[in-house]
Design a protein around this motif. Structure first.
Motif, PDB file in Angstrom:
ATOM      1  N   UNK A 113       0.835  -1.202   0.000  1.00  0.00           N
ATOM      2  CA  UNK A 113       0.000   0.000   0.000  1.00  0.00           C
ATOM      3  C   UNK A 113       0.863   1.241   0.000  1.00  0.00           C
ATOM      4  N   UNK A 165      -7.170   8.436  -1.014  1.00  0.00           N
ATOM      5  CA  UNK A 165      -7.239   7.019  -0.644  1.00  0.00           C
ATOM      6  C   UNK A 165      -8.217   6.255  -1.538  1.00  0.00           C
ATOM      7  N   UNK A 166      -7.789   5.105  -1.988  1.00  0.00           N
ATOM      8  CA  UNK A 166      -8.658   4.153  -2.674  1.00  0.00           C
ATOM      9  C   UNK A 166      -7.996   2.789  -2.535  1.00  0.00           C
ATOM     10  N   UNK A 167      -8.333   2.071  -1.463  1.00  0.00           N
ATOM     11  CA  UNK A 167      -7.654   0.798  -1.199  1.00  0.00           C
ATOM     12  C   UNK A 167      -7.699  -0.183  -2.373  1.00  0.00           C
ATOM     13  N   UNK A 168      -8.719  -0.048  -3.226  1.00  0.00           N
ATOM     14  CA  UNK A 168      -8.795  -0.951  -4.392  1.00  0.00           C
ATOM     15  C   UNK A 168      -7.623  -0.739  -5.343  1.00  0.00           C
ATOM     16  N   UNK A 169      -7.005   0.455  -5.289  1.00  0.00           N
ATOM     17  CA  UNK A 169      -5.842   0.698  -6.143  1.00  0.00           C
ATOM     18  C   UNK A 169      -4.548   0.768  -5.312  1.00  0.00           C
ATOM     19  N   UNK A 170      -4.635   0.325  -4.064  1.00  0.00           N
ATOM     20  CA  UNK A 170      -3.431   0.249  -3.231  1.00  0.00           C
ATOM     21  C   UNK A 170      -3.088   1.519  -2.479  1.00  0.00           C
ATOM     22  N   UNK A 171      -4.031   2.451  -2.375  1.00  0.00           N
ATOM     23  CA  UNK A 171      -3.749   3.676  -1.608  1.00  0.00           C
ATOM     24  C   UNK A 171      -4.666   3.722  -0.382  1.00  0.00           C
ATOM     25  N   UNK A 172      -4.071   3.632   0.799  1.00  0.00           N
ATOM     26  CA  UNK A 172      -4.928   3.654   1.992  1.00  0.00           C
ATOM     27  C   UNK A 172      -4.729   4.949   2.785  1.00  0.00           C
TER      28      UNK A 172
END
Lengths: 215, 158
Positions: free
Chosen positions: B104, B112-119
């Motif tokens: 991440x 943030x967009x955890x689906x693209x690896x940004x938390x």
């Protein structure tokens, strides 16, 4: 009017579309996409009030967020990577799937493309301004463009966790772990974090109660 | 409240947001003059927010929001060399969770967009990882404890 009736008949399928993410744990009669949408809409409305968000927008956004499933189906993070062996698969879905950043992006944009195509196919008979509104709301939700978009996207995951918690209450073999792992990476809204914390306490309390009774 | 909140953005995120602000302003002025802006058909524009620009109310709401963000923005900067082994905002982290590798980047809430690896740095996982370094085990305690073992920390903010 015919086109509107066709659209309504098509989205009626969501009342019967069972949630794949719940079924993979052996639950025979899981909630449907329409069930999830219904409760998520109420949650967005109730919890969104604390932030003075645009209620009309979050209600509409919640209502349309999964419409694409009529044609795209319910895509889960496990799609394409599930082991064929039944025993291996059983263990595999008990963990949240992990990927590199590049792999995550690749899978996400593939999903988005499939869902956007499905949504456009679904709404193509509706009046142009409604089509635009639905696409805008869905894009806002998917990319978290506005405050409402970022909030509703997180409510979606919290509703999933609530559903998993209820499944676990009914059957203690149901694994809530992958749902927690995902929620704790996605949710950063203070109200929704408080909501998660309250559910967490309920789960811990129920586990302690169960262990005490076992002894 | 939103008025007092600091918004952490990467340089890329800030450039994107400023570009969006300029585009929205242009579209608004074109729309109020009743013309169709030619640059709307440019391939340089992100098609994902192209249709978002077609409603004047949405443009106004988004303009106000972006303006507010730009007023309170704090750029995520590359830490000094001796701090690059520590997880801070902007760090890309490789962790091992239950025997599997995950990756991440820790960013502010807006990016943030955890689906693209940004938390988000405000999510339980993001918050817990901050301040740690390679070799540390970070326990995220929800009803079930999950251990994140930090394997690599890198900064790629340019």
């Amino acid at each position: 009017m015919n086109k509107i009736i066709e659209f309504l008949i098509a989205i009626g399928k969501l009342k019967k579309l069972k949630r794949k993410g719940i079924m993979m744990y052996g639950i025979k009669n899981p909630e449907t996409t329409a069930d999830h949408t219904f409760r998520m809409t109420i949650m967005s409305w109730l919890l969104g009030r604390f932030h003075h968000l645009n209620t009309e927008k979050i209600i509409k956004m919640s209502l349309v967020h999964d419409l694409c499933e009529v044609y795209a189906g319910d895509i889960t993070p496990y799609d394409g990577i599930l082991p064929k062996d039944k025993r291996e698969r059983f263990n595999f879905v008990r963990k949240w799937p992990r990927f590199s950043k590049e792999e995550k992006k690749k899978r996400y944009y593939k999903k988005i493309k499939k869902e956007r195509d499905a949504l456009e196919k679904l709404i193509k008979g509706l009046p142009k301004e409604i089509q635009k509104e639905i696409i805008n709301l869905w894009l806002d939700y998917e990319f978290g463009v506005s405050r409402e978009g970022r909030f509703v996207r997180q409510v979606d995951r919290v509703e999933n966790l609530l559903e998993a918690f209820e499944c676990w209450q009914k059957n203690k073999k149901f694994p809530t772990k992958p749902w927690w792992q995902h929620a704790e990476e996605v949710v950063d809204d203070p109200i929704l974090l408080k909501f998660l914390h309250t559910i967490s306490r309920k789960e811990i309390k129920a586990k302690k109660f169960r262990e005490t009774n076992k002894k | 409240m939103l008025e007092d909140k600091k918004f952490y953005l990467t340089e890329k995120g800030l450039i994107r947001l400023k570009a969006e602000y300029q585009h929205l302003r242009k579209i608004k002025s074109f729309k109020t003059e009743g013309e169709v802006p030619r640059f709307l058909h440019s391939e340089d524009l992100n098609p994902e927010y192209l249709s978002f620009h077609e409603d004047l109310d949405l443009i106004d709401t988004r303009l106000a929001e972006v303006k507010q963000i730009l007023r309170n923005v704090e750029l995520i900067k590359m830490p000094s060399k001796d701090r690059r082994s520590v997880i801070n905002l902007g760090a890309t982290v490789i962790v091992e969770v239950e025997g599997e590798n995950d990756e991440f980047q820790i960013v502010g809430s807006l990016e943030a967009n955890p689906s693209t690896g940004r938390i988000s740095n405000e999510s339980p996982v993001g918050r817990a990882l901050l301040g740690h370094k390679v070799g540390d085990n970070v326990i995220i305690s929800s009803p079930l404890n999950v251990v994140y073992r930090i394997k690599k920390v890198k900064y790629n903010l340019s």
